[in-house]
Write an enzyme that holds these catalytic residues in place. Structure first.
Site, PDB file in Angstrom:
ATOM      1  N   ASP A 192      11.417  -3.814   7.976  1.00 43.84           N
ATOM      2  CA  ASP A 192      10.049  -3.301   7.994  1.00 43.84           C
ATOM      3  C   ASP A 192       9.099  -4.308   7.613  1.00 43.84           C
ATOM      4  O   ASP A 192       9.522  -5.331   6.866  1.00 43.84           O
ATOM      5  CB  ASP A 192       9.921  -1.699   7.387  1.00 43.84           C
ATOM      6  N   TYR A 226      11.464 -11.113  -7.410  1.00 40.89           N
ATOM      7  CA  TYR A 226      12.212 -10.643  -8.737  1.00 40.89           C
ATOM      8  C   TYR A 226      12.633 -11.867  -9.462  1.00 40.89           C
ATOM      9  O   TYR A 226      13.709 -11.925 -10.051  1.00 40.89           O
ATOM     10  CB  TYR A 226      13.373  -9.877  -8.476  1.00 40.89           C
ATOM     11  N   HIS A 267       6.531  -9.915  -7.086  1.00 42.39           N
ATOM     12  CA  HIS A 267       6.880  -8.498  -6.560  1.00 42.39           C
ATOM     13  C   HIS A 267       7.980  -8.725  -5.460  1.00 42.39           C
ATOM     14  O   HIS A 267       8.815  -7.825  -5.272  1.00 42.39           O
ATOM     15  CB  HIS A 267       5.539  -8.113  -5.829  1.00 42.39           C
ATOM     16  N   ASN A 297      13.394  -0.970  -7.498  1.00 44.08           N
ATOM     17  CA  ASN A 297      11.980  -1.797  -7.581  1.00 44.08           C
ATOM     18  C   ASN A 297      11.934  -2.150  -8.843  1.00 44.08           C
ATOM     19  O   ASN A 297      12.197  -1.485  -9.861  1.00 44.08           O
ATOM     20  CB  ASN A 297      11.126  -1.136  -6.601  1.00 44.08           C
ATOM     21  N   GLU A 320      -0.705  -7.685   5.213  1.00 41.83           N
ATOM     22  CA  GLU A 320       0.355  -6.532   4.812  1.00 41.83           C
ATOM     23  C   GLU A 320      -0.210  -5.309   5.597  1.00 41.83           C
ATOM     24  O   GLU A 320       0.008  -4.332   5.150  1.00 41.83           O
ATOM     25  CB  GLU A 320       0.289  -6.596   3.320  1.00 41.83           C
ATOM     26  N   HIS A 371       3.683   1.348  -5.991  1.00 43.62           N
ATOM     27  CA  HIS A 371       2.478   0.714  -5.305  1.00 43.62           C
ATOM     28  C   HIS A 371       1.318   1.060  -6.476  1.00 43.62           C
ATOM     29  O   HIS A 371       0.243   1.503  -6.137  1.00 43.62           O
ATOM     30  CB  HIS A 371       2.309   1.688  -3.962  1.00 43.62           C
ATOM     31  N   ASN A 372       1.514   0.604  -7.600  1.00 39.31           N
ATOM     32  CA  ASN A 372       0.787   0.649  -8.774  1.00 39.31           C
ATOM     33  C   ASN A 372      -0.555   0.088  -8.737  1.00 39.31           C
ATOM     34  O   ASN A 372      -1.492   0.511  -8.879  1.00 39.31           O
ATOM     35  CB  ASN A 372       1.563   0.220 -10.217  1.00 39.31           C
ATOM     36  N   HIS A 373      -0.723  -1.348  -8.536  1.00 37.56           N
ATOM     37  CA  HIS A 373      -1.691  -2.116  -8.537  1.00 37.56           C
ATOM     38  C   HIS A 373      -2.690  -1.493  -7.498  1.00 37.56           C
ATOM     39  O   HIS A 373      -3.893  -1.523  -7.705  1.00 37.56           O
ATOM     40  CB  HIS A 373      -1.546  -3.713  -8.553  1.00 37.56           C
ATOM     41  N   GLN A 417      -4.046  -2.606   1.796  1.00 37.11           N
ATOM     42  CA  GLN A 417      -3.578  -2.206   2.922  1.00 37.11           C
ATOM     43  C   GLN A 417      -4.204  -0.875   3.454  1.00 37.11           C
ATOM     44  O   GLN A 417      -4.584   0.077   2.381  1.00 37.11           O
ATOM     45  CB  GLN A 417      -2.226  -1.895   3.299  1.00 37.11           C
TER      46      GLN A 417
END
Length: 762
Positions: free
Chosen positions: A291, A65, A62, A561, A335, A115-117, A263
């Site tokens: 960030d 890459y 993630h 992404n 996170e 933010h799939n998983h 999170q």
């Protein structure tokens, strides 16, 4: 998850040198044996627990890459070197988000991420923190966020688990975005059984700034202070996005595999963070900023240091905590949301902290920039990290994963939908139309979009279900930007190279249909496991297709992404490259909406209609079929169509325009009629089979509604540019009438179109 668990003594650098054989849980943290050996080689010793924590999250798929880098390079190598997109590019790939020049001294930054998983594990918080994370990327560039979008993919609409995941995801996006006061202006919702265990929750944010306000993530200037500000650090999301999104979900009958805490978001804290950060920027207090998203402090410290000119020292025990029991490793991997890291000159620190106090944002000096080239982290005076930050942030593994065209691809492409039974009579065509417009993918999405605030801030010009969302940037001149996202996983499954080109073409067309000039691209590439040669082939082909198409259309990729490991057991999702296109419009009062609003307007179909049904909505709805080849895309024709749509908008020729895509002409007609509350009388063009005319998904087409007074000027323009333009009907009455075939009263059409989602989820 804590790598500290092997020992109760603090694992310092000195201790690591003295205990070379100590066992460390590298495997549990997602590292491969050779990767752990490489970490030892880089350090010349075993890592400490804290160093291991940093390498494991930063070298995860993630964050690093590592499987996709070799293919993503094409976006740079094939980037357009001329044209409006190339000229507008201010910040490209490699920063937190791309930035383009939109004129009048304004710059726009935009990016889409996944933010799939986390959203499958915990739908509400997974989706909410997806919005929060992408918003912080935009703030970190120096911009004020002005709009969000959300391309979503779920399993079968009637599957019980979709009923668990979808309402939570939608509530999370709406809850977080609405609290931030950020209009949600577009996106997509697609249902397909392939996304059953792996929903795709992609989030896009757009921000606006002046050219001089652009900020980058780098720690420069020896002696400058590193300030952590925002929420306190807690135990939520330890290894969340970073490690969670770098593993396949095991197909273990409901038992969660490696699924760490997701999170937790606090949008009110984020709102304060936005205002605090922008005020600090405007007071010229910030040298570099980052960030804290995936990989938390590990990412922020290593990336800031490695992008800067020196090293960095951090006192980890000064980090404000929500949970005092956290180990150093857990603090580095957490996170927790709503946190940022800024590099500030010593004489400006007091002013920076004052601004934070004013906005009730916790801020702490946690370290400083050094003149060396090491990132050193201390815990109660003991050194627990001593690394070259580049090896953590930028010199992770690079894999040339084996890939191969799957052996089933030929059979899939040979399974041509031409052999499927088709509707022929007027009654059958009418029934097929109702089945299409009421199917979950083609039905109205207002049950979802009504949960989002689309008009907050007062600058939204167009929002769902329009072809693209549009935001006004300058109230005096009317300058604005339009954004669309598209991606058809069914097309990409049939041919991933063409599927990526088709995704770009549709997004490009959607932006042009509203009157904006397409400039630049962001992408979210959602695929199965990179360890599966078939999924890796799909990924490689899609990258090649998108890079080629961006070059041809002159729209550079500014960033994006990659989301891999979207599969459960052996079953991967369809390859789903989601492509966002940003366009600029000089005056938003000239935009073209999709609604048929006035009786008597002439309806034109631009482009050529061929018999193209591979991957089509009709083949899915009528037969549950996926096979054949996707529609062919001619990018030169797409560019020409865009020029005509933009000219028609700018010169006041078009009253409405709507791109023709999923579902074909009949779906586009139904949507434009329902949006404007006006019917249409349509004639099937000579020589075209009515079924092909209504349901084909040939590309490079759009419906345009023209006032009679503009007909000659419009048709002359199309003829001069070689664009086929057929007058197919007129806006009239209270029904969609395909003459000589069938009539559908708008009331019936609306009832069928709008009942589906409330019926499933309401």
């Amino acid at each position: 998850m804590s790598p500290q668990s092997h020992s109760h003594t603090l694992d310092t650098v000195k201790h690591a040198e003295q205990t070379p054989e100590a066992e460390l849980p590298w495997k549990e943290l997602g590292l491969k044996e050779d990767e752990y050996a490489r970490v030892r080689e880089i350090l010349g010793r075993r890592p400490t627990g804290a160093e291991l924590a940093m390498y494991s999250v930063m070298w995860s798929e993630h964050c690093s890459y590592k499987s996709s880098k070799v293919h993503l390079r094409q976006f740079g190598e094939k980037a357009p070197t001329e044209g409006p997109g190339a000229e507008a590019m201010l910040v490209g790939i490699g920063e937190q988000a791309g930035v383009v020049d939109v004129g009048q001294g304004y710059a726009v930054t935009f990016k889409v991420e996944s933010h799939n998983h986390p959203s499958y594990v915990e739908p509400y918080q997974g989706a909410a923190t997806g919005i929060g994370g992408i918003v912080r990327d935009i703030i970190a560039m120096g911009a004020r966020p002005v709009a969000a979008m959300d391309p979503l993919r779920f399993g079968a609409a009637d599957h019980p688990d979709t009923k668990r995941v979808l309402p939570g995801v939608v509530a999370g996006i709406g809850g977080y975005g609405n609290c931030l006061g950020l209009p949600n202006i577009g996106g997509e919702v697609v249902f397909d059984p392939c996304y059953q265990g792996n929903p795709l929750v992609n989030a896009l944010c757009v921000g606006v700034m002046k050219h001089e306000d652009i900020h980058l993530a780098k720690a420069a200037g020896t002696g400058n202070k590193v300030i952590l500000y925002g929420a306190r650090t807690g135990g939520d999301g330890i290894g969340g996005a970073s490690i969670l999104a770098s593993e396949t979900f095991e197909d273990t009958a409901g038992k969660p595999a490696k699924r760490p805490a997701v999170q937790v978001g606090d949008p009110f804290q984020e709102k304060l963070l936005i205002e605090c950060t922008l005020e600090a920027f405007h007071a010229d207090l910030v040298v570099g900023i980052q960030d804290l998203g995936a990989a938390g402090l590990s990412c922020a410290t290593s990336e800031l240091a490695s992008n800067g000119s020196g090293g960095m020292q951090v006192e980890l025990d000064t980090v404000p905590l929500r949970d005092s029991s956290l180990s150093p490793e857990e603090i580095l991997m957490s996170e927790s949301q709503e946190r940022m890291c800024a590099v500030v000159e010593p004489e400006k620190v007091d002013r920076f902290l004052e601004i934070c106090e004013k906005w009730e944002v916790t801020a702490t000096v946690v370290g400083e920039v050094t003149d060396g080239d090491r990132l050193e982290i201390f815990w109660h005076g003991e050194k627990i990290v001593d690394v070259d930050p580049r090896t953590v942030a930028h010199e992770g593994p690079v894999y040339e994963r084996p890939y191969a065209r799957p052996d089933w691809q030929d059979a899939l492409q040979a399974d041509d939908p031409a052999k499927l039974p088709r509707p022929a009579s007027g009654e059958e065509l009418r029934a097929a139309t109702l089945a299409l417009v009421s199917s979950p993918n083609q039905a109205a999405k207002s049950w979802i979009t009504d949960q989002y605030d689309r008009y907050v801030l007062g600058d939204t010009v167009l929002a769902q279900p329009e072809d693209s969302g549009m935001i006004r940037i300058d109230a005096e001149t009317g300058l604005g930007v339009a954004v669309a996202t598209d991606g058809n996983g069914r097309y990409a499954k049939l041919d991933p190279y063409e599927g990526a080109r088709l995704a770009l073409a549709e997004s490009y067309r959607n932006v042009a249909a509203t009157g904006a000039r397409p400039l630049a691209v962001t992408d979210c590439l959602n695929f199965g496991s990179p360890e599966d040669p078939a999924a890796m082939w799909q990924f490689a082909e899609a990258c090649r297709g998108l890079a080629d198409a961006c070059k041809e259309l002159g729209t550079p990729v500014t960033g994006g992404n990659v989301s891999l490991y979207n599969q459960t057991g052996e079953a991967a999702i369809h390859p789903t490259p989601v492509v966002g296109v940003l366009g600029v419009i000089d005056d938003v009062t000239r935009r073209t909406p999709m609604a048929f609003r006035d009786e008597g307007l002439l309806i034109y179909l631009l482009g050529e209609t061929k018999e193209e049904f591979g991957g089509s909505a009709w083949s899915q709805v009528a037969h549950g079929h996926l096979g054949g080849r996707p529609p062919q895309v001619d990018l030169e024709r797409e560019r020409l169509l865009a020029e005509i749509l933009i000219s028609a908008s700018r010169d006041g020729m078009a009253d409405a325009a709507h791109d023709v895509s999923d579902g074909g002409v009949v779906q586009a007609l139904a949507e434009s009629c329902l949006k404007g509350g006006k019917g249409a009388r349509i004639v099937v063009p000579d020589g075209l089979d009515p079924f092909v005319f209504l349901f084909s998904e040939s590309q490079g087409r759009a419906l345009v509604a023209i006032p009679r007074s503009e007909e000659v000027r419009f048709t002359d323009m199309c003829a001069a540019r070689g664009m086929p333009a057929a007058r197919i009907g007129v806006v009239d009455g209270e029904a969609l009438e395909i003459q000589g075939r069938f009539t559908l009263p708008l009331d019936e059409l609306r009832r069928e179109h709008e009942a589906t989602l409330p019926g499933l989820f309401g």
